[in-house]
Design an enzyme around this catalytic site. Structure first.
Site, PDB file in Angstrom:
ATOM      1  N   LYS A 116       0.848  -1.192   0.000  1.00  0.00           N
ATOM      2  CA  LYS A 116       0.000   0.000   0.000  1.00  0.00           C
ATOM      3  C   LYS A 116       0.882   1.240   0.000  1.00  0.00           C
ATOM      4  O   LYS A 116       1.867   1.305   0.748  1.00  0.00           O
ATOM      5  CB  LYS A 116      -0.881   0.006   1.256  1.00  0.00           C
ATOM      6  CG  LYS A 116      -1.890  -1.121   1.277  1.00  0.00           C
ATOM      7  CD  LYS A 116      -2.972  -0.910   0.239  1.00  0.00           C
ATOM      8  CE  LYS A 116      -3.967  -2.056   0.219  1.00  0.00           C
ATOM      9  NZ  LYS A 116      -5.049  -1.829  -0.755  1.00  0.00           N
ATOM     10  N   GLU A 165      -1.688   0.181  -8.931  1.00  0.00           N
ATOM     11  CA  GLU A 165      -3.144   0.029  -8.805  1.00  0.00           C
ATOM     12  C   GLU A 165      -3.808   1.301  -8.274  1.00  0.00           C
ATOM     13  O   GLU A 165      -3.321   1.914  -7.337  1.00  0.00           O
ATOM     14  CB  GLU A 165      -3.407  -1.142  -7.848  1.00  0.00           C
ATOM     15  CG  GLU A 165      -4.863  -1.458  -7.589  1.00  0.00           C
ATOM     16  CD  GLU A 165      -5.007  -2.803  -6.873  1.00  0.00           C
ATOM     17  OE1 GLU A 165      -4.195  -3.730  -7.122  1.00  0.00           O
ATOM     18  OE2 GLU A 165      -5.929  -2.935  -6.043  1.00  0.00           O
ATOM     19  N   HIS A 183     -10.673  -8.123  -7.778  1.00  0.00           N
ATOM     20  CA  HIS A 183     -10.387  -7.607  -6.435  1.00  0.00           C
ATOM     21  C   HIS A 183     -11.101  -8.506  -5.433  1.00  0.00           C
ATOM     22  O   HIS A 183     -12.265  -8.857  -5.639  1.00  0.00           O
ATOM     23  CB  HIS A 183     -10.911  -6.170  -6.328  1.00  0.00           C
ATOM     24  CG  HIS A 183     -10.848  -5.586  -4.957  1.00  0.00           C
ATOM     25  ND1 HIS A 183     -11.942  -5.549  -4.096  1.00  0.00           N
ATOM     26  CD2 HIS A 183      -9.830  -5.021  -4.281  1.00  0.00           C
ATOM     27  CE1 HIS A 183     -11.582  -4.970  -2.966  1.00  0.00           C
ATOM     28  NE2 HIS A 183     -10.313  -4.632  -3.050  1.00  0.00           N
ATOM     29  N   GLU A 218      -6.179 -12.502  -5.774  1.00  0.00           N
ATOM     30  CA  GLU A 218      -5.825 -11.568  -4.701  1.00  0.00           C
ATOM     31  C   GLU A 218      -6.092 -12.279  -3.389  1.00  0.00           C
ATOM     32  O   GLU A 218      -7.240 -12.585  -3.045  1.00  0.00           O
ATOM     33  CB  GLU A 218      -6.639 -10.272  -4.777  1.00  0.00           C
ATOM     34  CG  GLU A 218      -6.312  -9.372  -3.593  1.00  0.00           C
ATOM     35  CD  GLU A 218      -6.735  -7.922  -3.754  1.00  0.00           C
ATOM     36  OE1 GLU A 218      -7.592  -7.624  -4.594  1.00  0.00           O
ATOM     37  OE2 GLU A 218      -6.174  -7.078  -3.002  1.00  0.00           O
ATOM     38  N   ASP A 235      -0.301  -0.481  -4.638  1.00  0.00           N
ATOM     39  CA  ASP A 235      -1.701  -0.047  -4.637  1.00  0.00           C
ATOM     40  C   ASP A 235      -1.833   1.292  -3.919  1.00  0.00           C
ATOM     41  O   ASP A 235      -1.526   1.400  -2.736  1.00  0.00           O
ATOM     42  CB  ASP A 235      -2.533  -1.125  -3.914  1.00  0.00           C
ATOM     43  CG  ASP A 235      -4.022  -0.858  -3.991  1.00  0.00           C
ATOM     44  OD1 ASP A 235      -4.432   0.171  -4.569  1.00  0.00           O
ATOM     45  OD2 ASP A 235      -4.793  -1.705  -3.467  1.00  0.00           O
ATOM     46  N   ASP A 237     -14.729  -6.422  -8.509  1.00  0.00           N
ATOM     47  CA  ASP A 237     -14.929  -7.251  -7.315  1.00  0.00           C
ATOM     48  C   ASP A 237     -16.313  -7.882  -7.426  1.00  0.00           C
ATOM     49  O   ASP A 237     -17.317  -7.173  -7.558  1.00  0.00           O
ATOM     50  CB  ASP A 237     -14.828  -6.380  -6.060  1.00  0.00           C
ATOM     51  CG  ASP A 237     -14.889  -7.200  -4.774  1.00  0.00           C
ATOM     52  OD1 ASP A 237     -15.817  -8.030  -4.639  1.00  0.00           O
ATOM     53  OD2 ASP A 237     -14.027  -7.004  -3.902  1.00  0.00           O
ATOM     54  N   GLU A 271     -11.884  -1.873  -8.760  1.00  0.00           N
ATOM     55  CA  GLU A 271     -12.687  -2.270  -7.600  1.00  0.00           C
ATOM     56  C   GLU A 271     -13.753  -1.235  -7.246  1.00  0.00           C
ATOM     57  O   GLU A 271     -14.730  -1.568  -6.581  1.00  0.00           O
ATOM     58  CB  GLU A 271     -11.778  -2.552  -6.393  1.00  0.00           C
ATOM     59  CG  GLU A 271     -11.060  -1.328  -5.866  1.00  0.00           C
ATOM     60  CD  GLU A 271     -10.061  -1.656  -4.764  1.00  0.00           C
ATOM     61  OE1 GLU A 271      -8.964  -2.117  -5.101  1.00  0.00           O
ATOM     62  OE2 GLU A 271     -10.373  -1.453  -3.590  1.00  0.00           O
TER      63      GLU A 271
HETATM   64 CA    CA Z   1      -6.913  -2.274  -4.178  1.00  0.00          CA
END
Ligand code: CA
Length: 377
Positions: free
Chosen positions: A172, A231, A306, A331, A205, A279, A257
């Site tokens: 992240k 991402e 996702h 994922e 991401d 997702d 997502e």
């Molecule tokens: Ca994500």
């Protein structure tokens, strides 16, 4: 044979605290929630689905707004029922369609349809191309610690452990949440790359942390760090920004997502993503996710769903992944979430670097009734 119909639709909110709060660019996560949807057919067969998001509001939307349009219908008519729920949602709310709530009903119907016909949902979705999939680990969130060095150290240690075991990790960025900025984000990726070595696949991401300029700057740095994809660099609404970054940067751009089915049309038409990430429990269920997958395939865009939910969402995503061509990823969320492991009689796990895709009827996920009662919101 008498036609089987849908007898009842029930929404079950579930909630669990996390071991330790964790952060990403937009927020701190202190608890995990989902709304499971239980659809029972007239012969007693039960299907389960899952809705992303808060329990509050979702339970009511499923039971009061959506359920009346499914009860009494043939559960094998999943596609028709999805279209109906979408139209009902549009007519009810005008500016939005409650896609996460529709997702739970749609997934439950696909589970039910598979069970009624004695085949895995993937078979109904178009056919199984694989029995297992390679996972990449989602985790490595921001920690509730003081100081950037301690922050780096904990994330790097977590990434190294996951890389050793599974060889692919997603980080992240967006440390502005903690008062830092893009430079610290890049430094985090640099340290992780150094720690996990060149053989590890590393995804990054941003959860739309950046404006276009910062996204371009960070993306340029990621190019030299061998990043698999960047991402959600910018806001989901900024399709033009996505397309511009994809044109400008060498690092592949991923997203989806936060996008509704029709927005994937815009993403594809604008050549805005290298990797499409709907997702199943957000976009409206397996019905729209499969349609998006076909459009992605036609355009040569790999689809990597996702996945951040409970065992039901994980199971539904695996059924979709079974049908994809190419070399898809799963994922594989390892952030704290008791709902992911405790609710399933047999939790999903990686073995020899792969996650198996159930071939039992429906999603192939059996829920633990006692755990369901324990986590019921
Ligand atoms: Ca994500």
């Amino acid at each position: 044979m008498t036609e089987v119909t849908v007898d009842a639709v029930e929404a079950v909110g579930v909630r669990a605290p996390v071991d330790e709060p964790f952060g990403y660019s937009q927020a701190w996560v202190r608890e995990r929630t989902a709304t499971l949807v239980r659809v029972e057919a007239s012969d007693g067969t039960v299907g389960w689905g899952e809705c992303w998001g808060p329990v509050e509001g979702t339970v009511e939307t499923v039971e009061s707004v959506l359920a009346p349009h499914v009860v009494g219908e043939n559960p094998l008519d999943v596609e028709r029922l999805y279209d109906r729920l979408y139209d009902v949602g549009r007519a009810t709310y005008q500016t939005i369609v409650p896609l996460p709530a529709i997702s739970g009903v749609d997934v439950a119907l696909w589970d039910l349809a598979g069970k009624l016909q004695g085949v895995s949902t993937a078979t109904l979705l178009g056919g199984r191309r694989r029995e297992s999939v390679r996972p990449y680990v989602t985790g490595h969130y921001f920690k509730p610690v003081d100081g950037i060095e301690r922050q780096y150290d904990r994330i790097v240690a977590e990434a190294r452990a996951n890389a050793d075991e599974l060889g692919a990790v997603k980080l992240k960025v967006g440390l502005e949440l903690l008062g830092y900025g893009p430079e610290e984000d890049v430094e985090l990726v640099r340290r992780v790359r150094e720690a996990v070595g060149p053989e590890t696949t590393v995804m990054v991401d941003a959860n739309y942390a950046y404006d276009r300029r910062d996204a371009r700057r960070v993306g340029r740095e990621l190019e030299s760090l061998d990043v698999e994809w960047f991402e959600e660099p910018v806001r989901p609404e900024d399709v033009e920004g996505y397309a511009h970054l994809r044109e400008t940067l060498d690092v592949p751009v991923a997203g989806g997502e936060c996008h509704a089915p029709f927005e994937f049309d815009r993403l594809f038409e604008a050549h805005a993503v290298d990797v499409a990430q709907p997702d199943v429990c957000i976009v409206g269920g397996l019905t729209p996710a499969r349609r998006i997958a076909r459009r992605a395939r036609d355009r040569g865009v790999p689809l990597v769903p996702h996945v951040w939910g409970t065992a039901v969402c994980l199971g539904a995503s695996l059924q979709l992944i079974a049908t994809l061509d190419g070399r898809p990823w799963l994922e594989f969320d390892r952030s704290s979430n008791p709902l992911r492991s405790a609710l399933a009689v047999e939790p999903f796990a990686a073995e020899d670097g792969r996650v198996s895709i159930p071939d039992a009827p429906g999603l192939g996920v059996e829920l633990d009734a006692e755990a369901l009662a324990r986590y019921r919101a």
